[in-house]
Design a protein around this motif. Structure first.
Motif, mmCIF file in Angstrom:
data_model
loop_
_atom_site.group_PDB
_atom_site.id
_atom_site.type_symbol
_atom_site.label_atom_id
_atom_site.label_comp_id
_atom_site.label_asym_id
_atom_site.label_seq_id
_atom_site.Cartn_x
_atom_site.Cartn_y
_atom_site.Cartn_z
ATOM 1 N N TYR A 37 0.694 -1.378 -0.275
ATOM 2 C CA TYR A 37 -0.117 -0.378 -0.071
ATOM 3 C C TYR A 37 0.664 1.248 -0.006
ATOM 4 O O TYR A 37 0.231 2.235 -0.744
ATOM 5 C CB TYR A 37 -1.052 0.010 1.071
ATOM 6 N N ILE A 38 1.527 1.190 0.566
ATOM 7 C CA ILE A 38 3.059 2.181 0.925
ATOM 8 C C ILE A 38 3.278 2.906 -0.302
ATOM 9 O O ILE A 38 4.006 4.354 -0.654
ATOM 10 C CB ILE A 38 4.010 2.485 1.777
ATOM 11 N N CYS A 39 3.476 2.294 -1.032
ATOM 12 C CA CYS A 39 3.861 2.519 -2.510
ATOM 13 C C CYS A 39 3.145 3.714 -3.138
ATOM 14 O O CYS A 39 3.447 3.648 -4.336
ATOM 15 C CB CYS A 39 4.180 1.287 -3.362
ATOM 16 N N VAL A 85 9.880 2.697 -0.008
ATOM 17 C CA VAL A 85 10.508 3.198 1.791
ATOM 18 C C VAL A 85 10.047 4.788 1.463
ATOM 19 O O VAL A 85 10.759 5.255 0.281
ATOM 20 C CB VAL A 85 11.554 3.249 2.569
ATOM 21 N N VAL A 86 9.414 5.690 2.187
ATOM 22 C CA VAL A 86 9.256 6.688 2.250
ATOM 23 C C VAL A 86 10.776 7.688 2.055
ATOM 24 O O VAL A 86 11.062 7.735 2.583
ATOM 25 C CB VAL A 86 8.389 6.982 2.783
ATOM 26 N N ARG A 87 10.521 9.037 1.080
ATOM 27 C CA ARG A 87 11.950 9.280 1.185
ATOM 28 C C ARG A 87 11.568 10.784 1.819
ATOM 29 O O ARG A 87 9.657 11.422 1.842
ATOM 30 C CB ARG A 87 12.125 10.347 0.259
ATOM 31 N N GLU A 107 1.363 -2.112 7.005
ATOM 32 C CA GLU A 107 1.981 -1.613 5.520
ATOM 33 C C GLU A 107 2.992 -0.330 5.451
ATOM 34 O O GLU A 107 3.638 0.339 5.281
ATOM 35 C CB GLU A 107 0.645 -0.850 4.166
ATOM 36 N N SER A 108 3.053 -0.503 6.653
ATOM 37 C CA SER A 108 4.510 1.068 7.219
ATOM 38 C C SER A 108 5.008 -0.194 6.556
ATOM 39 O O SER A 108 6.409 -0.664 6.506
ATOM 40 C CB SER A 108 3.944 0.946 8.559
ATOM 41 N N CYS A 109 5.878 1.827 5.836
ATOM 42 C CA CYS A 109 7.497 0.640 5.435
ATOM 43 C C CYS A 109 8.582 1.625 6.233
ATOM 44 O O CYS A 109 9.949 0.443 6.201
ATOM 45 C CB CYS A 109 7.707 2.480 4.560
ATOM 46 N N GLY A 110 8.397 1.512 7.792
ATOM 47 C CA GLY A 110 9.095 1.133 8.703
ATOM 48 C C GLY A 110 10.163 2.589 8.618
ATOM 49 O O GLY A 110 11.199 1.886 9.784
ATOM 50 N N LYS A 111 9.998 3.379 8.237
ATOM 51 C CA LYS A 111 11.065 4.229 8.585
ATOM 52 C C LYS A 111 10.326 5.175 10.107
ATOM 53 O O LYS A 111 11.797 5.351 10.316
ATOM 54 C CB LYS A 111 11.500 5.418 7.296
ATOM 55 N N CYS A 112 9.451 5.484 10.185
ATOM 56 C CA CYS A 112 9.645 6.547 11.299
ATOM 57 C C CYS A 112 8.831 5.578 13.334
ATOM 58 O O CYS A 112 8.411 5.028 12.085
ATOM 59 C CB CYS A 112 9.655 7.290 10.559
ATOM 60 N N THR A 113 9.665 5.778 13.970
ATOM 61 C CA THR A 113 9.182 4.457 15.381
ATOM 62 C C THR A 113 7.275 5.105 15.526
ATOM 63 O O THR A 113 6.691 4.054 15.486
ATOM 64 C CB THR A 113 9.771 5.450 16.463
ATOM 65 N N PRO A 114 7.268 6.363 15.165
ATOM 66 C CA PRO A 114 5.343 6.391 15.650
ATOM 67 C C PRO A 114 4.428 5.073 14.661
ATOM 68 O O PRO A 114 3.730 4.780 15.555
ATOM 69 C CB PRO A 114 5.759 8.084 15.346
ATOM 70 N N CYS A 115 5.246 5.634 13.500
ATOM 71 C CA CYS A 115 3.678 4.478 11.793
ATOM 72 C C CYS A 115 4.174 3.183 12.792
ATOM 73 O O CYS A 115 3.523 2.450 13.117
ATOM 74 C CB CYS A 115 4.239 4.733 11.108
ATOM 75 N N ARG A 116 5.620 2.858 12.615
ATOM 76 C CA ARG A 116 6.151 1.260 12.766
ATOM 77 C C ARG A 116 5.933 1.193 14.036
ATOM 78 O O ARG A 116 5.292 -0.309 14.095
ATOM 79 C CB ARG A 116 7.091 1.310 12.482
ATOM 80 N N GLY A 165 3.742 12.702 14.673
ATOM 81 C CA GLY A 165 5.367 12.689 14.637
ATOM 82 C C GLY A 165 5.719 11.283 12.904
ATOM 83 O O GLY A 165 7.262 11.147 13.364
ATOM 84 N N SER A 166 4.967 12.034 12.875
ATOM 85 C CA SER A 166 5.019 10.654 11.089
ATOM 86 C C SER A 166 5.916 10.995 10.861
ATOM 87 O O SER A 166 5.213 12.248 10.289
ATOM 88 C CB SER A 166 3.470 9.746 10.996
ATOM 89 N N LEU A 167 5.921 10.454 9.514
ATOM 90 C CA LEU A 167 6.853 11.343 8.316
ATOM 91 C C LEU A 167 5.529 11.585 6.526
ATOM 92 O O LEU A 167 5.707 12.806 6.207
ATOM 93 C CB LEU A 167 7.752 10.296 7.532
ATOM 94 N N CYS A 168 4.715 10.418 7.266
ATOM 95 C CA CYS A 168 3.939 10.214 5.952
ATOM 96 C C CYS A 168 2.687 10.371 6.282
ATOM 97 O O CYS A 168 2.177 9.803 7.212
ATOM 98 C CB CYS A 168 4.056 9.569 5.052
ATOM 99 N N ALA A 169 1.341 10.890 5.791
ATOM 100 C CA ALA A 169 0.235 10.318 5.369
ATOM 101 C C ALA A 169 0.151 8.941 5.940
ATOM 102 O O ALA A 169 -0.938 8.766 6.729
ATOM 103 C CB ALA A 169 -0.632 10.451 4.845
ATOM 104 N N LEU A 170 0.656 7.645 6.051
ATOM 105 C CA LEU A 170 -0.236 6.681 6.500
ATOM 106 C C LEU A 170 0.487 6.590 8.407
ATOM 107 O O LEU A 170 -0.809 6.572 8.236
ATOM 108 C CB LEU A 170 1.039 5.347 5.991
ATOM 109 N N GLY A 171 1.182 6.924 8.850
ATOM 110 C CA GLY A 171 1.196 7.165 10.106
ATOM 111 C C GLY A 171 0.652 8.045 10.932
ATOM 112 O O GLY A 171 -0.375 8.501 11.015
ATOM 113 N N GLY A 172 0.571 9.113 9.719
ATOM 114 C CA GLY A 172 -0.150 10.669 10.004
ATOM 115 C C GLY A 172 -1.211 10.864 10.085
ATOM 116 O O GLY A 172 -2.006 11.513 10.586
HETATM 117 S S1 SF4 Z 1 4.994 7.243 8.434
HETATM 118 FE FE1 SF4 Z 1 7.147 7.204 8.436
HETATM 119 S S2 SF4 Z 1 6.832 4.294 8.528
HETATM 120 FE FE2 SF4 Z 1 4.756 5.084 8.109
HETATM 121 S S3 SF4 Z 1 4.790 4.555 6.223
HETATM 122 FE FE3 SF4 Z 1 5.265 6.611 6.147
HETATM 123 S S4 SF4 Z 1 7.183 6.748 6.131
HETATM 124 FE FE4 SF4 Z 1 7.224 4.943 6.304
#
Ligand code: SF4
Ligand SMILES: Cc1cc2nc3c(=O)[nH]c(=O)nc-3n(C[C@H](O)[C@H](O)[C@H](O)COP(=O)(O)O)c2cc1C
Ligand code: FES
Lengths: 512, 158
Positions: A260-262, A278-280, A431-440, A479-486
């Motif tokens: 999904y994250i793609c 992985v989200v940039r 579906e988290s890409c794993g880049k940031c802790t709040p989401c992962r 605290g998330s980098l993208c809207a999935l966690g955010g």
């Molecule tokens: S919030 Fe962070 S860990 Fe979650 S999908 Fe976006 S970049 Fe990846």
């Protein structure tokens, strides 16, 4: 003589039996056309008559003999006949700009496409040149249809103004949101429209190559697009001299792999480069440093497919539709527990109630409506008390919701919102890409907290978990980098706010 | 698995086909899986060599994406949609029915090797939920009876 018969060939019509109906019709059905988006009537057979096309549906293979018999006499006497298709209020009241050809043309016929306005946009873009084309897109007010609703014209100008040896156009056809299928319909049904939009984008911003990144769940769209690309190339709409412009542009289809994250544009670019999706971190924005580090225009299918019409008819024509800063039309998609599921293209500004009740006809189960999730898995659950909100980006943001890609999933009173909140976080964890802790980590913790909340034996135990859950949602949101966690907290918070009883809470407990 | 070595010529011919195409790892993996049914372990050094990447990088990509398998699947692959639209139309009841009939968790292969089960999140069939995909074909407007009939057909063709 038997009149011409038309039966859709898209994957969803086939998923509900259109192939079986076709086999039963064998030589009778003249063409498999693209679907109208009247999915509750699929498989839907259309038959020419002096007044226009008459519809029969939903059909099964067993109905075919009686339909064929009815065609010899009075077709309207058949129990599944519903009269003239284009007079159906569901269709007649729509404002179909993007899906103007739906139900009418054959997906892979260049002749049909041209006979219905195809390539007029490209012709005009070639005639007026890149500067004017970019200005038309800017002036039209078109905003990205992939979710974030960023003004398209600004991206076009940025990529156009950036000097580079190579630039790219990337079409985001990952359409991962539950409740959405407009990209799929467009790719399976009117592939040349997307190709034309991308070709215009290419020659305007100076990109010579493009990719359409299609999710792997859409194999029919992939096959149709690949055939369409070959046809368009053979006809000179792609290649060394696009539509007589003297400029080169070509493209290919790439297939995702179930992540999904793609759908997030930078993860998509990494995936196209052959990496994990992985989200940039932004900046740099893709318009400056995108695919392989080069300037890249990334747009959703519907955004790119809106461009030919804007060019053909002019920016003002497009701006005349819509309200406020939400201009043009949006193909809304009615899904879930809805009686009349399908595609409704209308100018922005009608209300969610009109969409769900007038078009959708309420729940399919006939039970009371509970809520609608608008904008995919990261969208809020909107309760009926807010259904009079106009479908407009800003109005939805004003109630803490979003329009996203235009999907509307309707739920009746039997759907447990605590379970849906739990699912939102479980989905985020998977579906988290794993880049940031709040989401992962936060999403997994969130599932556990909801489980503890639902199992808590008393009010103080529940109160404690609600506080932890809200805290966690805040951490994810900010605290998330993208809207999935955010944004995964949005469906959770709205479920908690409007349906506390599903969590075993009194309204006052959920509110504190 | 020694017989995986027999697949190397095929793997190499597929690699050859993508030579010179930028960022071709996903298309390569899709091709291998389509032809062989999964990504054999023996293919990984070949892919890494052809792309001038480390084996760890290739494995990292394979494990990231839900689509790629590293072991042969059962005869049939069934993916039940578990996303919101299908959930609002009874997908969880269908999931329970599958668990019961196949004696499986949501993920795995049935003991008789007839069906591999996996969740999927949206098939674009949401106007006619609930939906599943069986061997690449979507079936929508599912009911308990239709699901049973599809399962029966899968088990009979052993
Ligand atoms: S919030 Fe962070 S860990 Fe979650 S999908 Fe976006 S970049 Fe990846
Ligand atoms: C988690 C996540 C998933 C997304 N999925 C999609 C998608 O499936 N399709 C899409 O077009 N945009 C998706 N987007 C939005 C893209 O990042 C990006 O904004 C869009 O492709 C830009 O195109 P547009 O300007 O035409 O909207 C997603 C964003 C996020 C954060
Ligand atoms: S949510 Fe199941 S098909 Fe879309």
């Amino acid at each position: 003589m038997m009149p011409s018969l038309y039966l859709p060939s898209d994957s969803l019509a086939r998923a509900v039996g259109a192939d079986e109906v076709a086999v039963a019709l064998i030589t009778q059905a003249r063409e498999r056309n693209l679907p109208r988006g009247l999915y509750w009537l699929e498989p839907l057979l259309e038959v020419d008559s002096p007044q226009g096309r008459i519809g029969f549906g939903p059909l099964t293979a067993a109905d075919v003999p009686s339909v064929l018999e009815a065609l010899q006499g009075d077709p309207s006497a058949h129990p599944l006949a519903f009269g003239l298709v284009e007079e159906l209020p569901y269709l007649k009241t729509q404002q179909r700009l993007l899906f103007a050809r739906a139900g009418i043309t054959r997906p892979l016929s260049l002749d049909d496409y041209r006979a219905h306005g195809g390539f007029e946009g490209l012709t005009r873009a070639v005639a007026v040149g890149g500067e004017q084309t970019a200005t038309e897109v800017f002036d039209s007010g078109l905003r990205g249809r992939g979710g974030a609703a960023f003004p398209a014209g600004i991206k076009w100008r940025t990529v156009r103004a950036t000097e580079a040896a190579q630039k790219y156009i990337v079409c985001n056809a990952d359409e991962g949101d539950s409740g959405t299928f407009a990209d799929r319909m467009l790719m399976e049904g009117d592939p040349f429209l997307l190709i034309e939009g991308m070709a215009i984008a290419g020659i305007t911003v100076g990109a010579t190559y493009g990719y359409i990144y299609v999710r792997s769940e859409y194999p029919d769209a992939v096959a149709t697009l690949r055939q369409a690309l070959n046809l368009a190339r053979a006809a000179g709409y792609l290649g060394a001299n696009v539509g007589g412009s003297g400029q080169a542009f070509d493209m290919e289809v790439r297939v995702g792999a179930g992540a999904y994250i793609c759908g997030e544009e930078t993860a998509l670019l990494d995936s196209l480069e052959g990496k994990r999706g992985v989200v940039r971190a932004k900046p740099p924005i893709p318009a400056l440093k995108g695919l392989f580090g080069l300037p890249t225009l990334v747009h959703n299918v519907l955004t790119l497919a809106s461009v030919p019409l804007i060019l053909a008819k002019g920016a003002q024509f497009y701006r005349d539709y819509g309200m406020g800063r939400s201009l043009g039309t949006m193909p809304f998609q009615l899904a879930g527990n809805i009686r009349h599921g399908g595609l409704v293209e209308r100018a922005f500004g009608l209300t969610l109630r009109e969409l769900v009740e007038d078009y959708g006809g309420g729940t399919a189960s006939g039970r009371p409506l509970k809520a609608a999730q608008v904008g995919g898995p990261l969208g809020a659950w909107v309760p009926p008390s807010q259904f009079d909100t106009p479908l407009d980006y800003e109005a939805f943001a004003g109630i803490g919701a979003m329009l996203g890609h235009g999907g509307v999933v309707v739920a009746d009173d039997s759907l447990d919102m605590a379970q849906m909140a739990r699912f939102a976080l479980q989905f985020c964890a998977e579906e988290s890409c794993g880049k940031c802790t709040p989401c992962r980590i936060g999403s997994t913790r969130g599932v556990e907290v909801i489980d503890r909340l639902l199992a808590a034996p008393d009010q103080s135990g529940r109160d404690e978990q609600v506080i932890i859950l809200k805290d966690l949602c805040d951490t994810m949101q900010y605290g998330s980098l993208c809207a999935l966690g955010g944004m995964a907290p949005f469906p959770v918070a709205s479920a908690l706010k409007y349906f506390p009883a599903d969590f075993g809470l009194q309204a006052s407990e959920a509110d504190q | 698995m020694p017989d995986e070595m027999l697949q190397l010529p095929l793997v190499n011919s597929l690699l050859e086909r993508h030579k010179g195409s930028a960022g071709a790892l996903l298309p390569i993996l899709h091709d291998i899986q389509e032809r062989i049914g999964y990504i054999p372990d023996a293919a990984i050094p070949e892919i890494a060599h052809a792309l001038n990447q480390s084996q760890a990088e290739i494995r990292g990509v394979i494990s990231f994406y839900h689509d790629f398998r590293t072991a042969p699947p059962a005869r049939h692959i069934l993916r039940l949609c578990r996303a919101e639209s299908c959930k609002s139309r009874g997908a969880e009841e269908l999931a329970a029915q599958l668990r019961e009939r196949l004696q499986l968790d949501d993920h795995g292969s049935s003991a008789d090797g007839s069906i591999s089960l996996r969740p999927v999140y949206c098939l674009g069939a949401c106007a006619c939920s609930p939906a599943l995909e069986l061997d690449g074909r979507v079936h929508a407007r599912l009911s308990a009876e239709r699901l049973d009939a599809l399962l029966d057909a899968c088990r009979e063709d052993a």
